[in-house]
Design a protein around this motif. Structure first.
Motif, PDB file in Angstrom:
ATOM      1  N   HIS A  24      38.221  50.641  47.878  1.00  0.00           N
ATOM      2  CA  HIS A  24      38.546  49.419  47.127  1.00  0.00           C
ATOM      3  C   HIS A  24      37.306  48.787  46.520  1.00  0.00           C
ATOM      4  O   HIS A  24      37.401  47.942  45.621  1.00  0.00           O
ATOM      5  CB  HIS A  24      39.261  48.408  48.036  1.00  0.00           C
ATOM      6  CG  HIS A  24      38.380  47.808  49.090  1.00  0.00           C
ATOM      7  ND1 HIS A  24      37.560  46.723  48.853  1.00  0.00           N
ATOM      8  CD2 HIS A  24      38.174  48.156  50.389  1.00  0.00           C
ATOM      9  CE1 HIS A  24      36.896  46.422  49.961  1.00  0.00           C
ATOM     10  NE2 HIS A  24      37.247  47.273  50.903  1.00  0.00           N
ATOM     11  N   ALA A  25      36.114  49.202  47.011  1.00  0.00           N
ATOM     12  CA  ALA A  25      34.872  48.637  46.466  1.00  0.00           C
ATOM     13  C   ALA A  25      33.778  49.697  46.495  1.00  0.00           C
ATOM     14  O   ALA A  25      33.560  50.336  47.535  1.00  0.00           O
ATOM     15  CB  ALA A  25      34.433  47.413  47.256  1.00  0.00           C
ATOM     16  N   VAL A  26      33.100  49.880  45.359  1.00  0.00           N
ATOM     17  CA  VAL A  26      31.981  50.819  45.293  1.00  0.00           C
ATOM     18  C   VAL A  26      30.754  50.083  44.771  1.00  0.00           C
ATOM     19  O   VAL A  26      30.855  49.145  43.972  1.00  0.00           O
ATOM     20  CB  VAL A  26      32.282  52.038  44.393  1.00  0.00           C
ATOM     21  CG1 VAL A  26      33.366  52.895  44.993  1.00  0.00           C
ATOM     22  CG2 VAL A  26      32.634  51.603  42.982  1.00  0.00           C
ATOM     23  N   LEU A  27      29.595  50.522  45.228  1.00  0.00           N
ATOM     24  CA  LEU A  27      28.322  49.953  44.795  1.00  0.00           C
ATOM     25  C   LEU A  27      27.506  51.076  44.166  1.00  0.00           C
ATOM     26  O   LEU A  27      26.986  51.950  44.858  1.00  0.00           O
ATOM     27  CB  LEU A  27      27.587  49.343  45.991  1.00  0.00           C
ATOM     28  CG  LEU A  27      26.181  48.803  45.750  1.00  0.00           C
ATOM     29  CD1 LEU A  27      26.158  47.782  44.618  1.00  0.00           C
ATOM     30  CD2 LEU A  27      25.635  48.178  47.032  1.00  0.00           C
ATOM     31  N   SER A 125      31.491  34.050  47.422  1.00  0.00           N
ATOM     32  CA  SER A 125      32.876  34.055  46.954  1.00  0.00           C
ATOM     33  C   SER A 125      33.414  35.486  46.878  1.00  0.00           C
ATOM     34  O   SER A 125      34.552  35.759  47.266  1.00  0.00           O
ATOM     35  CB  SER A 125      32.961  33.374  45.595  1.00  0.00           C
ATOM     36  OG  SER A 125      34.290  33.345  45.119  1.00  0.00           O
ATOM     37  N   LEU A 126      32.580  36.402  46.384  1.00  0.00           N
ATOM     38  CA  LEU A 126      32.991  37.804  46.291  1.00  0.00           C
ATOM     39  C   LEU A 126      33.185  38.405  47.668  1.00  0.00           C
ATOM     40  O   LEU A 126      34.101  39.218  47.883  1.00  0.00           O
ATOM     41  CB  LEU A 126      31.934  38.595  45.516  1.00  0.00           C
ATOM     42  CG  LEU A 126      32.166  40.104  45.421  1.00  0.00           C
ATOM     43  CD1 LEU A 126      33.464  40.407  44.693  1.00  0.00           C
ATOM     44  CD2 LEU A 126      30.992  40.787  44.737  1.00  0.00           C
ATOM     45  N   LEU A 127      32.363  38.004  48.620  1.00  0.00           N
ATOM     46  CA  LEU A 127      32.431  38.567  49.970  1.00  0.00           C
ATOM     47  C   LEU A 127      33.811  38.375  50.582  1.00  0.00           C
ATOM     48  O   LEU A 127      34.356  39.285  51.221  1.00  0.00           O
ATOM     49  CB  LEU A 127      31.359  37.915  50.850  1.00  0.00           C
ATOM     50  CG  LEU A 127      31.269  38.397  52.299  1.00  0.00           C
ATOM     51  CD1 LEU A 127      30.957  39.884  52.354  1.00  0.00           C
ATOM     52  CD2 LEU A 127      30.207  37.594  53.048  1.00  0.00           C
ATOM     53  N   LYS A 128      34.396  37.219  50.375  1.00  0.00           N
ATOM     54  CA  LYS A 128      35.721  36.957  50.932  1.00  0.00           C
ATOM     55  C   LYS A 128      36.760  37.921  50.378  1.00  0.00           C
ATOM     56  O   LYS A 128      37.657  38.371  51.084  1.00  0.00           O
ATOM     57  CB  LYS A 128      36.127  35.511  50.624  1.00  0.00           C
ATOM     58  CG  LYS A 128      35.203  34.470  51.268  1.00  0.00           C
ATOM     59  CD  LYS A 128      35.566  33.057  50.830  1.00  0.00           C
ATOM     60  CE  LYS A 128      34.603  32.037  51.397  1.00  0.00           C
ATOM     61  NZ  LYS A 128      34.905  30.653  50.930  1.00  0.00           N
ATOM     62  N   LEU A 130      36.055  40.968  49.156  1.00  0.00           N
ATOM     63  CA  LEU A 130      35.745  42.308  49.660  1.00  0.00           C
ATOM     64  C   LEU A 130      36.316  42.514  51.060  1.00  0.00           C
ATOM     65  O   LEU A 130      36.686  43.625  51.442  1.00  0.00           O
ATOM     66  CB  LEU A 130      34.228  42.523  49.688  1.00  0.00           C
ATOM     67  CG  LEU A 130      33.515  42.645  48.334  1.00  0.00           C
ATOM     68  CD1 LEU A 130      32.017  42.750  48.529  1.00  0.00           C
ATOM     69  CD2 LEU A 130      34.035  43.855  47.563  1.00  0.00           C
ATOM     70  N   GLU A 131      36.386  41.442  51.828  1.00  0.00           N
ATOM     71  CA  GLU A 131      36.925  41.538  53.187  1.00  0.00           C
ATOM     72  C   GLU A 131      38.442  41.704  53.172  1.00  0.00           C
ATOM     73  O   GLU A 131      39.007  42.379  54.045  1.00  0.00           O
ATOM     74  CB  GLU A 131      36.531  40.295  53.985  1.00  0.00           C
ATOM     75  CG  GLU A 131      35.034  40.211  54.283  1.00  0.00           C
ATOM     76  CD  GLU A 131      34.633  38.873  54.875  1.00  0.00           C
ATOM     77  OE1 GLU A 131      35.430  37.907  54.744  1.00  0.00           O
ATOM     78  OE2 GLU A 131      33.536  38.779  55.459  1.00  0.00           O
ATOM     79  N   SER A 137      43.562  46.982  43.816  1.00  0.00           N
ATOM     80  CA  SER A 137      42.368  46.535  43.097  1.00  0.00           C
ATOM     81  C   SER A 137      41.172  47.407  43.445  1.00  0.00           C
ATOM     82  O   SER A 137      41.071  47.936  44.553  1.00  0.00           O
ATOM     83  CB  SER A 137      42.052  45.078  43.434  1.00  0.00           C
ATOM     84  OG  SER A 137      41.686  44.937  44.799  1.00  0.00           O
ATOM     85  N   VAL A 138      40.288  47.572  42.475  1.00  0.00           N
ATOM     86  CA  VAL A 138      39.028  48.298  42.693  1.00  0.00           C
ATOM     87  C   VAL A 138      37.895  47.455  42.122  1.00  0.00           C
ATOM     88  O   VAL A 138      37.930  47.065  40.954  1.00  0.00           O
ATOM     89  CB  VAL A 138      39.038  49.689  42.015  1.00  0.00           C
ATOM     90  CG1 VAL A 138      37.681  50.370  42.209  1.00  0.00           C
ATOM     91  CG2 VAL A 138      40.154  50.559  42.571  1.00  0.00           C
ATOM     92  N   ILE A 139      36.900  47.166  42.949  1.00  0.00           N
ATOM     93  CA  ILE A 139      35.747  46.367  42.538  1.00  0.00           C
ATOM     94  C   ILE A 139      34.527  47.284  42.474  1.00  0.00           C
ATOM     95  O   ILE A 139      34.184  47.945  43.464  1.00  0.00           O
ATOM     96  CB  ILE A 139      35.485  45.216  43.524  1.00  0.00           C
ATOM     97  CG1 ILE A 139      36.709  44.298  43.597  1.00  0.00           C
ATOM     98  CG2 ILE A 139      34.235  44.433  43.129  1.00  0.00           C
ATOM     99  CD1 ILE A 139      36.624  43.247  44.694  1.00  0.00           C
TER     100      ILE A 139
END
Length: 327
Positions: A24-27, A125-128, A130-131, A137-139
């Motif tokens: 759901h999230a990639v860096l 705000s983003l951290l919440k 991501l949790e 959704s994909v971030i």
């Protein structure tokens, strides 16, 4: 034409998309101009069931302008045109976006670039999210330096490192795109980053890199005014100027202390030397100077007076790199 040094990553991540195993999230992290934006847009196209076959390198990557694929289920978050940072309001708007129903019944994809430009409140705000990410959704976060991101953000993303392109492969790829330019010289000036080489060629930044070299020679010979030079560099874009100066100094350090030719230091530019204004070969001032450039690059988004600090760096250039740590 796909960059061959990214083939393995594309296949691996594309397989995860096809089999429904994409996180759901990639860096996405790596050097500027290495192909992070290319990979980001290729992933977005796969997630949104689009094709990138008709898109060329400059359509997919123009990193400074932040161009990206247009789609109703894709949102790109970047600093506002007159800002250096990504504000918390922008992240809140992004969160509202991914919570909406998809227009085409598929994924909702957002990208944050550069992710390290987020303010502290924006990152929190983003951290919440991501949790507890919304379903479907994909971030995608993109950064040049992991160290500039909070550890809590990094730990909640799957990291994807974009590798440095081998010089022979990068040169061959650039020549296949356009056989006309002197890609070897441009790639050298770009620090070996092929997409930055493309950008420099198409935007005229290659000419500015040559002017930067002449400016430094003029400062050493006391033929240039440091304030005038700093203003010219700011007009070219402080990010590019500082990136160029960092690579220039790193290359000269390698040449002076390791005996290797620097990335941005061609055989014909030997008139610029680390010995200029120095009393000896003590390496400490030079590495301190390199750190000072890195610090200024990192602090650009904080509202610091970049031009004033650039003047300070340029004064130190012809002063043997001393004085930056003594104030």
């Amino acid at each position: 034409m796909n960059p061959p040094w990214l083939n393995e990553l594309e296949v691996s991540l594309g397989g995860a998309v096809e089999h429904g195993r994409f996180p759901h999230a990639v860096l996405i992290h790596g050097a500027y101009g290495s192909g992070r934006r290319w990979l980001l847009n290729t992933l977005a196209a796969r997630l949104l069931h689009l094709t990138t076959a008709d898109l060329g390198p400059m359509d997919l990557v123009a990193e400074r302008e932040g161009k990206t694929i247009r789609h109703p289920d894709l949102l790109s978050v970047r600093p506002a045109p007159d800002k250096h940072s990504i504000a918390v309001e922008q992240i809140r708007e992004m969160i509202d976006f991914i919570q909406l129903t998809s227009h085409q019944g598929g994924a909702k994809v957002v990208s944050v670039y550069p992710a390290d430009a987020m303010t502290v409140n924006a990152a929190n705000s983003l951290l919440k999210t991501l949790e507890e990410p919304p379903a479907g959704s994909v971030i995608c976060l993109v950064t040049e330096a992991l160290a500039r991101l909070p550890a809590t953000i990094i730990s909640r993303c799957q990291r994807v490192r974009v590798p440095v392109a081998p010089s022979e492969i990068a040169l061959s790829w650039l020549q296949q795109i356009d056989a006309g330019p002197d890609w070897a010289s441009i790639l050298e000036a770009a620090g070996g980053a092929p997409f930055l080489a493309l950008e420099m060629h198409h935007s005229g930044l290659m000419d500015r890199a040559g002017e930067f070299d002449r400016d430094l020679e003029g400062l050493i010979g006391k033929q240039e005014n440091v304030i005038v030079v700093a203003r010219r560099w700011m007009d070219s874009g402080p990010s590019f100027a500082l990136r160029w100066l960092y690579r220039k100094v790193a290359g000269l350090i390698r040449q002076q202390f390791v005996g290797l030719q620097g990335i941005n230091d061609s055989p014909g530019s030997g008139s610029i030397s680390l010995k200029a204004g120095a009393d000896g070969l003590d390496s400490e001032p030079y590495f301190g100077y390199l750190q000072a450039i890195g610090d200024l690059r990192r602090l650009q988004a904080t509202g610091i007076n970049v031009e004033m600090n650039l003047v300070r760096l340029l004064i130190a250039w012809y002063g043997g790199f001393r004085g930056l740590r003594d104030e």
